[in-house]
Design a protein around this motif. Sequence first.
Motif, PDB file in Angstrom:
ATOM      1  N   HIS A 192       0.838  -1.205   0.000  1.00 27.09           N
ATOM      2  CA  HIS A 192       0.000   0.000   0.000  1.00 27.09           C
ATOM      3  C   HIS A 192       0.869   1.250   0.000  1.00 27.09           C
ATOM      4  N   GLU A 193       2.045   1.116   0.585  1.00 28.09           N
ATOM      5  CA  GLU A 193       2.964   2.258   0.661  1.00 28.09           C
ATOM      6  C   GLU A 193       3.743   2.415  -0.646  1.00 28.09           C
ATOM      7  N   VAL A 194       4.216   1.291  -1.192  1.00 24.67           N
ATOM      8  CA  VAL A 194       5.139   1.359  -2.327  1.00 24.67           C
ATOM      9  C   VAL A 194       4.404   1.581  -3.651  1.00 24.67           C
ATOM     10  N   PHE A 195       3.275   0.929  -3.843  1.00 27.90           N
ATOM     11  CA  PHE A 195       2.622   0.977  -5.154  1.00 27.90           C
ATOM     12  C   PHE A 195       1.544   2.044  -5.203  1.00 27.90           C
ATOM     13  N   PRO A 196       1.580   2.861  -6.247  1.00 28.70           N
ATOM     14  CA  PRO A 196       0.466   3.802  -6.423  1.00 28.70           C
ATOM     15  C   PRO A 196      -0.807   3.014  -6.725  1.00 28.70           C
ATOM     16  N   SER A 197      -1.923   3.642  -6.455  1.00 27.82           N
ATOM     17  CA  SER A 197      -3.192   3.009  -6.774  1.00 27.82           C
ATOM     18  C   SER A 197      -3.346   2.945  -8.301  1.00 27.82           C
ATOM     19  N   SER A 198      -3.700   1.781  -8.832  1.00 24.40           N
ATOM     20  CA  SER A 198      -3.764   1.629 -10.295  1.00 24.40           C
ATOM     21  C   SER A 198      -4.591   0.393 -10.628  1.00 24.40           C
ATOM     22  N   PRO A 199      -5.279   0.405 -11.774  1.00 20.48           N
ATOM     23  CA  PRO A 199      -5.999  -0.813 -12.199  1.00 20.48           C
ATOM     24  C   PRO A 199      -5.054  -1.991 -12.469  1.00 20.48           C
ATOM     25  N   LEU A 200      -3.763  -1.700 -12.577  1.00 19.49           N
ATOM     26  CA  LEU A 200      -2.806  -2.786 -12.803  1.00 19.49           C
ATOM     27  C   LEU A 200      -2.475  -3.526 -11.501  1.00 19.49           C
ATOM     28  N   VAL A 201      -2.809  -2.920 -10.365  1.00 21.04           N
ATOM     29  CA  VAL A 201      -2.414  -3.494  -9.073  1.00 21.04           C
ATOM     30  C   VAL A 201      -3.626  -4.124  -8.382  1.00 21.04           C
ATOM     31  N   HIS A 202      -3.559  -5.422  -8.144  1.00 24.11           N
ATOM     32  CA  HIS A 202      -4.631  -6.134  -7.451  1.00 24.11           C
ATOM     33  C   HIS A 202      -4.060  -6.749  -6.179  1.00 24.11           C
ATOM     34  N   LEU A 203      -4.449  -6.167  -5.050  1.00 28.34           N
ATOM     35  CA  LEU A 203      -3.995  -6.702  -3.758  1.00 28.34           C
ATOM     36  C   LEU A 203      -5.129  -7.547  -3.183  1.00 28.34           C
ATOM     37  N   VAL A 204      -4.831  -8.807  -2.931  1.00 30.50           N
ATOM     38  CA  VAL A 204      -5.880  -9.752  -2.542  1.00 30.50           C
ATOM     39  C   VAL A 204      -5.452 -10.549  -1.311  1.00 30.50           C
ATOM     40  N   ASP A 205      -6.429 -11.221  -0.692  1.00 33.51           N
ATOM     41  CA  ASP A 205      -6.113 -12.182   0.361  1.00 33.51           C
ATOM     42  C   ASP A 205      -5.579 -13.426  -0.348  1.00 33.51           C
ATOM     43  N   ILE A 206      -4.275 -13.611  -0.288  1.00 30.69           N
ATOM     44  CA  ILE A 206      -3.631 -14.649  -1.098  1.00 30.69           C
ATOM     45  C   ILE A 206      -4.008 -16.055  -0.650  1.00 30.69           C
ATOM     46  N   TRP A 207      -4.621 -16.161   0.536  1.00 29.24           N
ATOM     47  CA  TRP A 207      -5.037 -17.476   1.037  1.00 29.24           C
ATOM     48  C   TRP A 207      -6.467 -17.800   0.607  1.00 29.24           C
ATOM     49  N   ASN A 208      -7.074 -16.894  -0.129  1.00 29.99           N
ATOM     50  CA  ASN A 208      -8.448 -17.101  -0.573  1.00 29.99           C
ATOM     51  C   ASN A 208      -8.487 -17.294  -2.093  1.00 29.99           C
ATOM     52  N   PRO A 209      -8.663 -18.523  -2.561  1.00 30.12           N
ATOM     53  CA  PRO A 209      -8.592 -18.794  -3.992  1.00 30.12           C
ATOM     54  C   PRO A 209      -9.618 -18.006  -4.809  1.00 30.12           C
ATOM     55  N   GLU A 210     -10.763 -17.772  -4.209  1.00 27.40           N
ATOM     56  CA  GLU A 210     -11.810 -17.071  -4.954  1.00 27.40           C
ATOM     57  C   GLU A 210     -11.374 -15.647  -5.310  1.00 27.40           C
ATOM     58  N   THR A 211     -10.746 -14.972  -4.362  1.00 26.08           N
ATOM     59  CA  THR A 211     -10.306 -13.594  -4.632  1.00 26.08           C
ATOM     60  C   THR A 211      -9.171 -13.578  -5.651  1.00 26.08           C
ATOM     61  N   VAL A 212      -8.322 -14.589  -5.614  1.00 24.77           N
ATOM     62  CA  VAL A 212      -7.222 -14.652  -6.593  1.00 24.77           C
ATOM     63  C   VAL A 212      -7.810 -14.888  -7.992  1.00 24.77           C
ATOM     64  N   ALA A 213      -8.788 -15.778  -8.060  1.00 21.99           N
ATOM     65  CA  ALA A 213      -9.426 -16.059  -9.345  1.00 21.99           C
ATOM     66  C   ALA A 213     -10.134 -14.815  -9.888  1.00 21.99           C
ATOM     67  N   GLN A 214     -10.774 -14.088  -8.995  1.00 20.19           N
ATOM     68  CA  GLN A 214     -11.488 -12.872  -9.410  1.00 20.19           C
ATOM     69  C   GLN A 214     -10.496 -11.853  -9.974  1.00 20.19           C
ATOM     70  N   ALA A 215      -9.367 -11.697  -9.275  1.00 23.68           N
ATOM     71  CA  ALA A 215      -8.338 -10.759  -9.746  1.00 23.68           C
ATOM     72  C   ALA A 215      -7.803 -11.189 -11.112  1.00 23.68           C
ATOM     73  N   ALA A 216      -7.600 -12.491 -11.291  1.00 23.74           N
ATOM     74  CA  ALA A 216      -7.086 -12.996 -12.572  1.00 23.74           C
ATOM     75  C   ALA A 216      -8.068 -12.704 -13.708  1.00 23.74           C
ATOM     76  N   ASN A 217      -9.343 -12.842 -13.420  1.00 20.19           N
ATOM     77  CA  ASN A 217     -10.354 -12.532 -14.444  1.00 20.19           C
ATOM     78  C   ASN A 217     -10.393 -11.042 -14.760  1.00 20.19           C
TER      79      ASN A 217
END
Lengths: 184, 357
Positions: free
Chosen positions: B290-315
């Motif tokens: 959150h500190e290093v990366f500017p806010s951007s549609p290219l950046v998807h920060l997700v709960d990496i332990w939750n497969p559904e959120t990772v799949a959603q980000a990939a889509n």
Amino acid sequence: MMSKWDVYLIRVLRSDIDAKESELEALRHSLRYRVGGWVIESWPPGRRTMVIVARIFAVFLKLSWRKNAIGRGKRVQSCQADAIAEGEFVQLVIFGTQANAESLGRDAFCSDDPVALIQLLDRERPPGTLVVRRTNEAIVRRISRLRLNGWKVVWQPEEGINEIDAHLVAYLESHADECVGSTS
Amino acid sequence: MKILYAYRYGIIGGVSTQLLLRQQALEVVGHKVCLFFSQDNGLGQVVSGSNRILFGSETSFRKLVRNGQFDAVIVIDSPELLPAASGSLFRQNPVYLDVHTTTDTGLGYLQDLDVRHLTGIMVPTKYSARLVSDRLERDLSDIEIVPNILNTEVFSSKPLDNVRDATESVREFVWVGKLDSHKNWRLALVYAGMLRDIFGDIRMHMVGGYTAPPETAREFFGLAFKLGLSACVNWLDRIENNAVAGLYRRCAESGGAMLVTSRDESFGMAAAEALLCGCPLIANDLPVFHEVFPSSPLVHLVDIWNPETVAQAANEVAELQRTDELVGQLHSELQDRYGPEAFASKFLDLLKTLGSV
């Protein structure tokens, strides 16, 4: 009923358990842990204590020897690969044995010693062809990098060889440029 | 000014890359910078021939700082080098501690460290500053933030030689890191399997792990086989910067992304480099990002332990319209924050403030 996400979640959690188990194994095998265990075993003082003291002394000697060996720049392995200079083109590199060893030209190198091959392959040189005839993780882990650098990789298993790692074969068969006489 | 950076591990990795970039950034503005490593774990082969990059023991370090007459000696996460770093009694070098690690184990040395003789303490992020101030029981204001440098020339959405990167016909993803628990490589393989199930044939490039022990390498191939990924996964144990930048651009062009499964990060260099190349990011939602990366549609920060959120980000990444403007804007913002000029300015101001100059 399990959703498809549950299936992945189980795999995710299993991966975490495997990671933690791997860390625990590494800790159990670490010297600090083992020596700590010996110290506990050596109390109260008795005959067992003498055994433990001797064991600790042996480890100390081994570590000192290893440290001095590194300090002297002792070579772990001298090998034919050293004769081939960095930057020199080697057209054909074979991991395993070559049926007609006499037919290998001067710009070919054949060895069943993965250490020798790694020393050759990890140096900067023009790309050639790597023929992999046996499975070894140290060689297989390098094939994608070699291909990226222009090498051609051929998987040609030796006949009659018993020690074949199926996991490495699966990777080789998928990533080699050519498979000759493959086991699958 | 004459500056010495000292670090224990001469390994090809994040810290050594950072040191080489810092050396270049400071030398461009007229300062002399030496790098010292008390172990050569492979870096020596890559940087051979430079007389300003030295490898040696603690004894040779002691000699170096005694004779070097440095205006600043910066020791990175190597407490054993600190006692000798000030050099001779008659002419003491100002000594700084630069903390790059963020793991509990890595930060452990701070608990017993006497920092009273240090001229200053620096870290690359506010996130690191909080971790360090907790362990040293010092005020946050005592910890200076000196940002890392990104190589914005090599890592760009346009190749340096203007030759278009070769592409495969499948969606490509990339993961970068050591094969250790911290970087969480097993999780990356699990998600490679999930991405393959979602998108059909994919390629997952696993970059790094050159020094992985044999048993870890065997485990890697074993897990890839078990998940049916032997053909999808491409292990690049070591790769040059130009080639990895090309890989990031290819992943971006194919509709893929960089996947970051790390349990923690001190900065996220590889992730930042991927963004510079226009490669979207699907990353664990870590505080430092959150500190290093500017806010951007290219950046998807997700709960990496939750497969559904990772799949959603990939889509979402698959449907993303990556315009030159979007990519260029992100590159620009990262360059402003983490370019060589930003580092040199902050670093030299700090030395001036704390009296080294």
